[in-house]
Design a protein around this motif. Structure first.
Motif, PDB file in Angstrom:
ATOM      1  N   ILE A 110       7.716  -3.709  -4.340  1.00 31.87           N
ATOM      2  CA  ILE A 110       6.788  -2.562  -4.349  1.00 31.87           C
ATOM      3  C   ILE A 110       5.380  -3.020  -3.968  1.00 31.87           C
ATOM      4  CG2 ILE A 110       5.607  -0.940  -5.899  1.00 31.87           C
ATOM      5  CD1 ILE A 110       8.349  -0.575  -7.303  1.00 31.87           C
ATOM      6  N   LEU A 111       4.949  -4.145  -4.513  1.00 29.87           N
ATOM      7  CA  LEU A 111       3.612  -4.645  -4.196  1.00 29.87           C
ATOM      8  C   LEU A 111       3.497  -5.036  -2.721  1.00 29.87           C
ATOM      9  CD1 LEU A 111       2.897  -6.824  -7.369  1.00 29.87           C
ATOM     10  CD2 LEU A 111       2.004  -4.550  -6.860  1.00 29.87           C
ATOM     11  N   LEU A 112       4.497  -5.718  -2.205  1.00 26.58           N
ATOM     12  CA  LEU A 112       4.490  -6.097  -0.786  1.00 26.58           C
ATOM     13  C   LEU A 112       4.432  -4.874   0.113  1.00 26.58           C
ATOM     14  CD1 LEU A 112       7.036  -9.050  -0.730  1.00 26.58           C
ATOM     15  CD2 LEU A 112       4.643  -9.136  -0.016  1.00 26.58           C
ATOM     16  N   ASP A 113       5.274  -3.892  -0.159  1.00 30.30           N
ATOM     17  CA  ASP A 113       5.268  -2.662   0.641  1.00 30.30           C
ATOM     18  C   ASP A 113       3.905  -1.980   0.587  1.00 30.30           C
ATOM     19  OD1 ASP A 113       7.917  -3.118   1.263  1.00 30.30           O
ATOM     20  OD2 ASP A 113       8.705  -1.582  -0.105  1.00 30.30           O
ATOM     21  N   HIS A 114       3.349  -1.881  -0.606  1.00 33.80           N
ATOM     22  CA  HIS A 114       2.074  -1.189  -0.794  1.00 33.80           C
ATOM     23  C   HIS A 114       0.944  -1.882  -0.018  1.00 33.80           C
ATOM     24  CE1 HIS A 114      -0.915   1.273  -2.887  1.00 33.80           C
ATOM     25  NE2 HIS A 114      -1.648   0.172  -2.865  1.00 33.80           N
ATOM     26  N   PHE A 115       0.795  -3.184  -0.227  1.00 36.06           N
ATOM     27  CA  PHE A 115      -0.325  -3.884   0.394  1.00 36.06           C
ATOM     28  C   PHE A 115      -0.113  -4.123   1.888  1.00 36.06           C
ATOM     29  CE2 PHE A 115      -1.158  -4.932  -4.094  1.00 36.06           C
ATOM     30  CZ  PHE A 115      -2.463  -4.464  -4.161  1.00 36.06           C
ATOM     31  N   SER A 116       1.116  -4.316   2.329  1.00 31.35           N
ATOM     32  CA  SER A 116       1.394  -4.489   3.756  1.00 31.35           C
ATOM     33  C   SER A 116       1.083  -3.227   4.541  1.00 31.35           C
ATOM     34  CB  SER A 116       2.856  -4.882   3.981  1.00 31.35           C
ATOM     35  OG  SER A 116       3.100  -6.147   3.409  1.00 31.35           O
ATOM     36  N   ALA A 117       1.315  -2.070   3.924  1.00 29.77           N
ATOM     37  CA  ALA A 117       1.054  -0.791   4.587  1.00 29.77           C
ATOM     38  C   ALA A 117      -0.386  -0.325   4.380  1.00 29.77           C
ATOM     39  CB  ALA A 117       2.022   0.265   4.059  1.00 29.77           C
ATOM     40  N   ASN A 118      -1.207  -1.128   3.664  1.00 32.83           N
ATOM     41  CA  ASN A 118      -2.593  -0.738   3.378  1.00 32.83           C
ATOM     42  C   ASN A 118      -2.691   0.655   2.768  1.00 32.83           C
ATOM     43  OD1 ASN A 118      -3.974  -3.124   4.172  1.00 32.83           O
ATOM     44  ND2 ASN A 118      -3.572  -2.565   6.305  1.00 32.83           N
ATOM     45  N   MET A 119      -1.797   0.941   1.856  1.00 34.38           N
ATOM     46  CA  MET A 119      -1.800   2.241   1.187  1.00 34.38           C
ATOM     47  C   MET A 119      -2.974   2.331   0.217  1.00 34.38           C
ATOM     48  SD  MET A 119       2.283   2.542   0.498  1.00 34.38           S
ATOM     49  CE  MET A 119       2.145   4.041  -0.441  1.00 34.38           C
ATOM     50  N   PRO A 120      -3.446   3.536  -0.064  1.00 35.98           N
ATOM     51  CA  PRO A 120      -4.559   3.677  -1.011  1.00 35.98           C
ATOM     52  C   PRO A 120      -4.097   3.345  -2.430  1.00 35.98           C
ATOM     53  CG  PRO A 120      -3.706   5.826  -0.403  1.00 35.98           C
ATOM     54  CD  PRO A 120      -2.990   4.826   0.461  1.00 35.98           C
ATOM     55  N   LEU A 121      -5.020   2.830  -3.212  1.00 34.41           N
ATOM     56  CA  LEU A 121      -4.701   2.492  -4.597  1.00 34.41           C
ATOM     57  C   LEU A 121      -4.603   3.743  -5.466  1.00 34.41           C
ATOM     58  CD1 LEU A 121      -4.168  -0.025  -6.272  1.00 34.41           C
ATOM     59  CD2 LEU A 121      -6.607  -0.089  -6.817  1.00 34.41           C
ATOM     60  N   PHE A 122      -5.419   4.752  -5.132  1.00 31.86           N
ATOM     61  CA  PHE A 122      -5.425   6.002  -5.896  1.00 31.86           C
ATOM     62  C   PHE A 122      -5.183   7.184  -4.972  1.00 31.86           C
ATOM     63  CE2 PHE A 122      -8.121   3.113  -8.342  1.00 31.86           C
ATOM     64  CZ  PHE A 122      -7.472   3.169  -9.566  1.00 31.86           C
ATOM     65  N   HIS A 123      -4.643   8.245  -5.547  1.00 30.56           N
ATOM     66  CA  HIS A 123      -4.499   9.495  -4.801  1.00 30.56           C
ATOM     67  C   HIS A 123      -5.895  10.055  -4.546  1.00 30.56           C
ATOM     68  CE1 HIS A 123      -0.163   9.716  -5.069  1.00 30.56           C
ATOM     69  NE2 HIS A 123      -0.220   9.504  -6.371  1.00 30.56           N
ATOM     70  N   ALA A 124      -5.998  10.976  -3.616  1.00 30.20           N
ATOM     71  CA  ALA A 124      -7.281  11.587  -3.279  1.00 30.20           C
ATOM     72  C   ALA A 124      -7.924  12.179  -4.534  1.00 30.20           C
ATOM     73  CB  ALA A 124      -7.074  12.674  -2.231  1.00 30.20           C
ATOM     74  N   PRO A 125      -9.263  12.182  -4.601  1.00 33.28           N
ATOM     75  CA  PRO A 125      -9.947  12.743  -5.773  1.00 33.28           C
ATOM     76  C   PRO A 125      -9.513  14.170  -6.098  1.00 33.28           C
ATOM     77  CG  PRO A 125     -11.517  11.619  -4.370  1.00 33.28           C
ATOM     78  CD  PRO A 125     -10.197  11.629  -3.638  1.00 33.28           C
ATOM     79  N   ALA A 126      -9.065  14.899  -5.113  1.00 30.70           N
ATOM     80  CA  ALA A 126      -8.625  16.275  -5.348  1.00 30.70           C
ATOM     81  C   ALA A 126      -7.389  16.332  -6.238  1.00 30.70           C
ATOM     82  CB  ALA A 126      -8.332  16.963  -4.014  1.00 30.70           C
ATOM     83  N   ALA A 127      -6.750  15.186  -6.441  1.00 29.08           N
ATOM     84  CA  ALA A 127      -5.542  15.158  -7.260  1.00 29.08           C
ATOM     85  C   ALA A 127      -5.857  15.202  -8.752  1.00 29.08           C
ATOM     86  CB  ALA A 127      -4.729  13.901  -6.943  1.00 29.08           C
ATOM     87  N   GLY A 128      -7.137  15.343  -9.105  1.00 27.28           N
ATOM     88  CA  GLY A 128      -7.497  15.471 -10.506  1.00 27.28           C
ATOM     89  C   GLY A 128      -7.722  14.143 -11.212  1.00 27.28           C
TER      90      GLY A 128
END
Length: 191
Positions: free
Chosen positions: A81-99
């Motif tokens: 999960i960590l490799l997939d997340h960081f390799s894809a440069n995914m955001p750490l948090f959802h957009a602020p609109a997500a509450g």
């Protein structure tokens, strides 16, 4: 990408170092799946089912396994999960609109007496310069929560929260350090 791992004093928690900054500022502790909904990474880790805590530090992620879980079987899933997340440069948090919001650091904790301002400054400086770096090495964090009548209130997070040695760390390590440098401190308590 190589993700290093380190054992922590808490046998239920492993520290994962992705070799990059995880959080630019502050830290974030997720104690349950509801809190983890603010972060795609924390949410994915909790979805493994055997994860009971996720903590984001500046350069690491600490993951706490449920009682009875064998790290030998959980660790490859967490690394994936960590490799997939960081390799894809995914955001750490959802957009602020997500509450998503960060709870106030002062919520439900004693308020400092303005007359103790100089003492509080000394305590906070010692925590920042001497305590937090050591606690971060163990995969956690410690947060100042207040000072009243000689008592310093601190909250342990990440690997340090629930660690069998956290009480000893507070009493034997941090309390002695603060008492030595700040004579007005008489006790340290978990907040």
């Amino acid at each position: 990408m190589l993700i290093e791992t380190e054992l922590t004093p808490n046998p239920a928690t492993i520290k994962f170092l992705p070799g990059r900054i995880v959080m630019e500022n502050g830290t974030r502790d997720f104690a349950d799946p509801e809190e983890a909904a603010a972060s795609p990474l924390a949410e994915a880790l909790f979805n493994l089912g055997d994860v009971t805590g996720v903590f984001f530090g500046r350069e690491f992620i600490s993951v706490t396994a449920a009682p009875g879980t064998e790290w030998a079987s959980l660790k490859p899933d967490v690394l994936g999960i960590l490799l997939d997340h960081f390799s894809a440069n995914m955001p750490l948090f959802h957009a602020p609109a997500a509450g998503f919001s960060v709870p106030s650091a002062d919520a439900d904790y004693p308020l400092d007496d303005p007359a103790d301002e100089d003492i509080v400054i000394q305590i906070k400086e010692l925590i920042e310069t001497r305590v937090r770096p050591a606690v971060a090495n163990d995969g956690g964090d410690i947060v100042y929560r207040g000072f009243q009548k000689g008592v310093v209130f601190l909250q342990m997070q990440g690997a340090c929260s629930g660690c069998p040695s956290s009480s000893a760390t507070l009493k034997n390590g941090i309390e002695q350090l603060l008492k030595h440098y700040v004579p007005e401190v008489t006790e340290v308590r978990a907040a």
